[in-house]
Design an enzyme around this catalytic site. Structure first.
Site: not given
Ligand code: NAD
Length: 693
Positions: A63, A104, A107, A127
């Site tokens: 992010a 992310g 991901e 995270e």
């Protein structure tokens, strides 16, 4: 397509290149570009496969933190929507991972059907470090690739793994030795069909029920009430027992719960607080810093040695000076042993140690370090010794050098005023062990020049510290607060607690260790000396003499094998000692103190609110620039639990009115006179506001 993501086709392979410096954060400008590329490649019959690539330094850091708490976070498509498009794409999709794929970023790579990486790349889902869990399928996809045990390990620690390990685990399909894009295209040409992670099953060693029971017990023990790691275990369990889409739903629900929780808010607060400390309202950001190419440290004792290591670690040559050859040799031998121990644990290469040692030059005269750009004095904590040293440094050091003192309590202005250049004098308060602890209190004297302050803050970052500005006062920010904390810990003993009860309550609440164990580690003689000084300087200073009773017996803590606890040295595990119980009981009798049962809740409130109340004075007096700086001091220097965000943030979550009410209640209790609510606390509580507004 947006500038942040370019699209091209080579030999039937579509290439989506992410270009959102510095870390390819998956922000509002990048996400639509990636989505467009996936759709375009999917629809183009000339395209056989596609590659998503970032730079050699960064695939993606996840992010975009610059967009946190802004509407840009909600710009569509979201990362889960991109993941869905990845799953739906009929053509093989390859993530080409240079540098790192984190959060992310990983991901996104897990949404691809294959992953190739450079040998030095790192892959991880950190995270948990912000009190969260991977919220875009990470908890469902990672276990399907690496198995439940590895996934739990990676996600509950948040630590990234190197490409080689990722290859062994199957998280990476190939390591590219040469050019990343060429390697990825070659891989894409060979790839026959999409291999979607969502269609895979999770490998569990042994019986799943037993596996998760064990995982929960282990992770729960390490987490001590911090919720994210256990939520991650639950998501992995869902990945094992439920279809992919249901697991994703559960992940989303658990993620939402964590986002709203105080723990994650605290960690996010800490993340931003750390980035705030170098912002000083009256020192413009473009203030030109002085160049620091060399350093000198005076005093090769406990602190001097650790401080010198910081410079060497950062590649800055440093002289270390003490009064005799013997003293300096002893100091350097300690430094060497310190490095050697890190090498023996495999955490430092021998060549790196040799490089550091070569940068440290032992000397016995001040002249030998006179050309240094900064000198840090770490001699005995006595005003006469410090003043004498600064007169000498003033005479010897080159013009423009920064003259810093590592004093923990003395008046930096008084020290500065013995020189003809008080503008160049500053305090650099390191914490012990100075080569390990991240906190650096930078003490701004009344006459410290702006560029000296700016340079020292910048240097703090260079040597990998968290520099926090403090004004001049006794104890600066951290130790001034800890005095009140220590004061309460002794009053609790007076009133009936055992040292282990006080420490256990603080530890259970999240502190790295309790106040009495901390005293044993730091040395009880230090606090004793300070108390003796205090009784002269501040006759109204109220404290329990029970600490003196312990110190008077030569029980100085770990260093003497006895303190509030006893120790089987070299083992540093505190062992409750009946002798201490007797000393405390005798003291209560002598003072005729009525004992009572005290709850863990009261113990924690009294300890923590003592910190908070003093901090409110510190903030009001302008000793600290902002509440979040005080939080950083406690988080990085005093073992305050990160997931509680620091004393000020914690007080905000409790509600300042509640904190104030407790303090007013304590006023009526034992030694209640020490509880004087800070005017700032009263004001904010009455206005329904927070410290960290
Ligand atoms: P220490 O006693 O271990 O070391 C002091 C060193 O200074 C000794 O090696 C001594 O020989 C040398 N020294 C004394 N006078 C000197 C002189 N005139 N010229 C050259 N060398 C001289 O002490 P320490 O624990 O390293 O503390 C040093 C400073 O750091 C003190 O001001 C202390 O308050 C501060 N400090 C200590 C800690 C801690 O936990 N120990 C933490 C933060 C700050």
């Amino acid at each position: 397509m947006s500038d942040a993501a370019s699209y091209s086709v080579r030999d039937g392979i579509a290439v989506i290149t992410m270009n959102n410096p510095p870390v390819n954060g998956l922000g509002s400008v990048l996400r639509p570009g990636i989505m467009d590329g996936i759709k375009k490649a999917g629809a183009d019959p000339a395209v056989k496969a596609l590659v998503i690539i970032g730079s050699v330094k960064a695939f993606s850091g996840g992010a975009d933190i610059r967009e946190f708490n802004t509407p840009k976070m909600n710009v569509l498509p979201s990362l889960p929507e991109i993941n869905d498009a990845q799953d739906a794409c009929p053509k093989p999709m390859i993530a080409a991972i240079g540098g790192f794929a984190l959060g992310g970023g990983l991901e996104l790579a897990l949404g691809c059907h294959y992953r190739v990486a450079l040998p030095k790349s790192l892959l991880g889902l950190p995270e948990v470090k912000l009190g969260l869990l991977p919220g875009s399928g990470g908890t469902q996809r990672l276990p399907r690739v690496v198995g439940a045990a590895q996934a739990v390990q990676m996600m509950t620690t948040g630590n990234p793994i190197p490409a080689e390990k990722a290859l062994q685990l199957g998280l990476v399909d190939e390591i590219v030795q040469g050019d990343l894009l060429e390697g990825a295209i070659a891989f894409a040409k060979k790839a026959q069909a999409p291999k979607r992670i969502r269609d895979m099953t999770v490998k569990v060693d042994g019986d799943p029920k037993q596996f998760f029971e064990k995982a929960r017990a282990e992770v729960g023990k390490a987490a001590r009430g911090f919720p994210a790691p256990l939520e991650i275990v639950a998501c992995v369990e869902a990945a094992v027992g439920k279809p992919f889409d249901e697991g994703r739903k559960e992940e989303r629900q658990r993620f939402a719960k964590l986002v709203e929780g105080n723990e994650s808010k605290a960690l996010r607060h800490m993340f931003f607080a750390e980035r705030q400390t170098t912002k000083i309202p009256d020192v413009p950001e473009d203030t030109k810093a002085r160049e620091i190419k060399s350093a000198a440290v005076i005093g090769a004792g406990t602190m001097g040695g650790g401080i010198a290591m910081n410079f060497a670690n950062a590649g800055i040559p440093v002289t270390i000076m003490d009064m005799t050859q013997e003293a300096v040799d002893k100091g350097v031998a300690k430094i060497k042993a310190n490095y050697a121990s890190t090498v023996s644990k495999g955490r430092l290469k021998q060549e790196a140690m040799d490089k550091c040692m070569a940068l440290i030059k032992p000397v016995t005269t001040l002249e030998a370090g006179k050309d240094a750009d900064i000198v840090i004095e770490a001699v005995f904590e006595r005003m006469d010794v410090k003043k004498d040293m600064f007169r000498k440094l003033d005479a010897v050091m080159k013009p423009g050098a920064i003259l810093a003192t590592n004093t923990s309590t003395l008046d930096v202005n008084e020290i500065a005023n013995v020189t003809k250049r008080p503008q160049d004098v500053i305090g650099t308060h390191f914490f012990s062990p100075a080569n390990v602890m991240r906190l650096l209190e930078v003490v701004r004297g009344a006459k410290t020049a702006n560029d000296v302050l700016a340079t020292t803050m910048k240097l703090g970052k260079t040597i990998k510290k968290v520099p926090v500005v403090s004004g001049v006062c006794d104890g600066f920010i951290g130790n001034r607060m800890v005095e009140k904390y220590g004061q309460q810990s002794l009053f609790l003993l007076d009133e009936g607690c055992s040292p282990q009860q006080v420490d256990a309550a603080a530890y259970k609440w999240g502190m790295a260790m309790g106040p009495l164990a901390m005293g044993d580690m730091a040395g009880l003689d230090i606090g004793w000396e300070i108390r003796k000084r205090r009784t002269i300087e501040r006759p109204d200073f109220i404290y329990s003499k029970v600490g003196d009773k312990i110190a008077e017996l030569g029980r100085y803590g770990q260093k003497t094998g006895k303190g509030w606890y006893k120790y089987n040295l070299p083992d540093r595990k505190p062992i409750p000692d009946p002798e201490v119980e007797k000393i405390i009981a005798d003291y209560r009798k002598e003072k005729n103190i009525q004992t009572r049962q005290i709850s863990d809740e009261e113990i924690v409130e009294r300890l923590i609110y003592a910190l908070v109340n003093e901090a409110a004075y510190i903030l009001e007096e302008g000793i600290a620039l902002r509440a979040s700086d005080i939080d950083m001091v406690y988080l990085t220097g005093y073992g305050f639990p990160a997931y509680r965000g620091g004393p000020m943030f914690y007080a905000d979550t409790v509600g300042l009115k509640n904190v104030l009410n407790s303090i007013l209640k304590f006023q009526a209790g034992y030694q209640g006179a020490v509880w004087k609510p800070a005017p700032l606390l009263v004001k904010l509580a009455n206005e329904g506001r927070k410290f960290n507004d």
